[in-house]
Design a protein around this motif. Structure first.
Motif, mmCIF file in Angstrom:
data_model
loop_
_atom_site.group_PDB
_atom_site.id
_atom_site.type_symbol
_atom_site.label_atom_id
_atom_site.label_comp_id
_atom_site.label_asym_id
_atom_site.label_seq_id
_atom_site.Cartn_x
_atom_site.Cartn_y
_atom_site.Cartn_z
ATOM 1 N N TRP A 73 0.822 -1.205 0.000
ATOM 2 C CA TRP A 73 0.000 0.000 0.000
ATOM 3 C C TRP A 73 0.859 1.260 0.000
ATOM 4 O O TRP A 73 0.569 2.223 -0.713
ATOM 5 N N LYS A 74 1.914 1.254 0.811
ATOM 6 C CA LYS A 74 2.790 2.427 0.877
ATOM 7 C C LYS A 74 3.481 2.667 -0.459
ATOM 8 O O LYS A 74 3.563 3.789 -0.936
ATOM 9 N N ALA A 75 3.976 1.599 -1.088
ATOM 10 C CA ALA A 75 4.664 1.729 -2.373
ATOM 11 C C ALA A 75 3.712 2.174 -3.477
ATOM 12 O O ALA A 75 4.123 2.837 -4.433
ATOM 13 N N ALA A 76 2.439 1.845 -3.354
ATOM 14 C CA ALA A 76 1.445 2.249 -4.345
ATOM 15 C C ALA A 76 1.019 3.704 -4.157
ATOM 16 O O ALA A 76 0.291 4.246 -4.983
ATOM 17 N N GLY A 77 1.453 4.324 -3.064
ATOM 18 C CA GLY A 77 1.152 5.733 -2.840
ATOM 19 C C GLY A 77 -0.035 5.978 -1.932
ATOM 20 O O GLY A 77 -0.507 7.107 -1.826
ATOM 21 N N TYR A 78 -0.528 4.949 -1.264
ATOM 22 C CA TYR A 78 -1.653 5.096 -0.352
ATOM 23 C C TYR A 78 -1.156 5.147 1.091
ATOM 24 O O TYR A 78 0.003 4.885 1.367
ATOM 25 N N ASP A 79 -2.066 5.487 1.997
ATOM 26 C CA ASP A 79 -1.721 5.501 3.412
ATOM 27 C C ASP A 79 -1.480 4.074 3.892
ATOM 28 O O ASP A 79 -2.163 3.148 3.474
ATOM 29 N N ALA A 80 -0.499 3.924 4.770
ATOM 30 C CA ALA A 80 -0.179 2.609 5.312
ATOM 31 C C ALA A 80 0.245 2.757 6.766
ATOM 32 O O ALA A 80 0.695 3.824 7.189
ATOM 33 N N CYS A 81 0.086 1.701 7.529
ATOM 34 C CA CYS A 81 0.509 1.682 8.929
ATOM 35 C C CYS A 81 1.964 1.248 8.985
ATOM 36 O O CYS A 81 2.298 0.146 8.558
ATOM 37 N N ASN A 82 2.805 2.118 9.504
ATOM 38 C CA ASN A 82 4.218 1.776 9.634
ATOM 39 C C ASN A 82 4.480 1.115 10.974
ATOM 40 O O ASN A 82 3.818 1.407 11.969
ATOM 41 N N LEU A 83 5.470 0.247 10.999
ATOM 42 C CA LEU A 83 5.879 -0.404 12.227
ATOM 43 C C LEU A 83 6.603 0.606 13.106
ATOM 44 O O LEU A 83 7.454 1.354 12.634
ATOM 45 N N HIS A 84 6.243 0.651 14.387
ATOM 46 C CA HIS A 84 6.882 1.569 15.319
ATOM 47 C C HIS A 84 7.285 0.798 16.567
ATOM 48 O O HIS A 84 6.452 0.137 17.191
ATOM 49 N N ILE A 85 8.560 0.875 16.906
ATOM 50 C CA ILE A 85 9.061 0.229 18.111
ATOM 51 C C ILE A 85 9.704 1.308 18.968
ATOM 52 O O ILE A 85 10.612 2.014 18.528
ATOM 53 N N ASP A 86 9.209 1.446 20.188
ATOM 54 C CA ASP A 86 9.771 2.446 21.092
ATOM 55 C C ASP A 86 11.187 2.071 21.483
ATOM 56 O O ASP A 86 11.490 0.899 21.701
ATOM 57 N N LYS A 87 12.050 3.086 21.594
ATOM 58 C CA LYS A 87 13.401 2.835 22.056
ATOM 59 C C LYS A 87 13.404 2.713 23.572
ATOM 60 O O LYS A 87 12.628 3.354 24.266
ATOM 61 N N LYS A 88 14.296 1.883 24.078
ATOM 62 C CA LYS A 88 14.389 1.700 25.522
ATOM 63 C C LYS A 88 14.972 2.958 26.147
ATOM 64 O O LYS A 88 15.867 3.592 25.572
ATOM 65 N N ARG A 89 14.470 3.296 27.307
ATOM 66 C CA ARG A 89 14.968 4.466 28.018
ATOM 67 C C ARG A 89 16.322 4.154 28.646
ATOM 68 O O ARG A 89 16.521 3.090 29.209
ATOM 69 N N LYS A 90 17.221 5.108 28.558
ATOM 70 C CA LYS A 90 18.553 4.907 29.096
ATOM 71 C C LYS A 90 18.716 5.493 30.503
ATOM 72 O O LYS A 90 19.738 5.341 31.121
ATOM 73 N N GLY A 91 17.688 6.197 30.971
ATOM 74 C CA GLY A 91 17.766 6.858 32.266
ATOM 75 C C GLY A 91 17.613 5.899 33.430
ATOM 76 O O GLY A 91 17.547 4.685 33.282
ATOM 77 N N LEU A 92 17.575 6.486 34.610
ATOM 78 C CA LEU A 92 17.430 5.698 35.838
ATOM 79 C C LEU A 92 16.031 5.113 35.933
ATOM 80 O O LEU A 92 15.063 5.697 35.469
ATOM 81 N N ARG A 93 15.974 3.956 36.564
ATOM 82 C CA ARG A 93 14.678 3.335 36.817
ATOM 83 C C ARG A 93 14.414 3.341 38.308
ATOM 84 O O ARG A 93 15.277 2.977 39.111
#
Length: 95
Positions: A73-93
């Motif tokens: 769908w994205k290559a055809a020029g339509y809207d598509a859902c992209n994969l999103h992975i949050d980055k791990k936080r490097k701060g204190l826990r």
């Protein structure tokens, strides 16, 4: 007589993956515009072979097929859902 809705969900996921894969195969020329197009083409053809042999897809394979579907769908020029992975936080826990 009770229905096991979990099993029905698995069958629905299999049917959806098969339908999505048929759309991917019909529009496979759009994969040429995507990154790693050769790898994706080979995977789509391998999955198509699984359909012909009446094999079931694993959850990871279903996820991959959904990703291919969105790439088409994205290559055809339509809207598509992209994969999103949050980055791990490097701060204190705390806690």
């Amino acid at each position: 007589m009770s229905r096991d809705s979990f099993d029905r969900g698995k069958e629905q996921a299999q049917r959806s993956a098969r339908a999505n894969l048929l759309i991917v195969i019909a529009n496979i020329h759009y994969l040429d515009r995507a990154k790693d197009s050769e790898r994706h083409r080979k995977a789509a053809n391998d999955f198509n072979g699984m359909i012909k042999r009446n094999e079931q897809f694993s959850p990871g394979q279903i996820s991959y097929i959904e990703g291919l579907y969105e790439k088409i769908w994205k290559a055809a020029g339509y809207d598509a859902c992209n994969l999103h992975i949050d980055k791990k936080r490097k701060g204190l826990r705390f806690g």
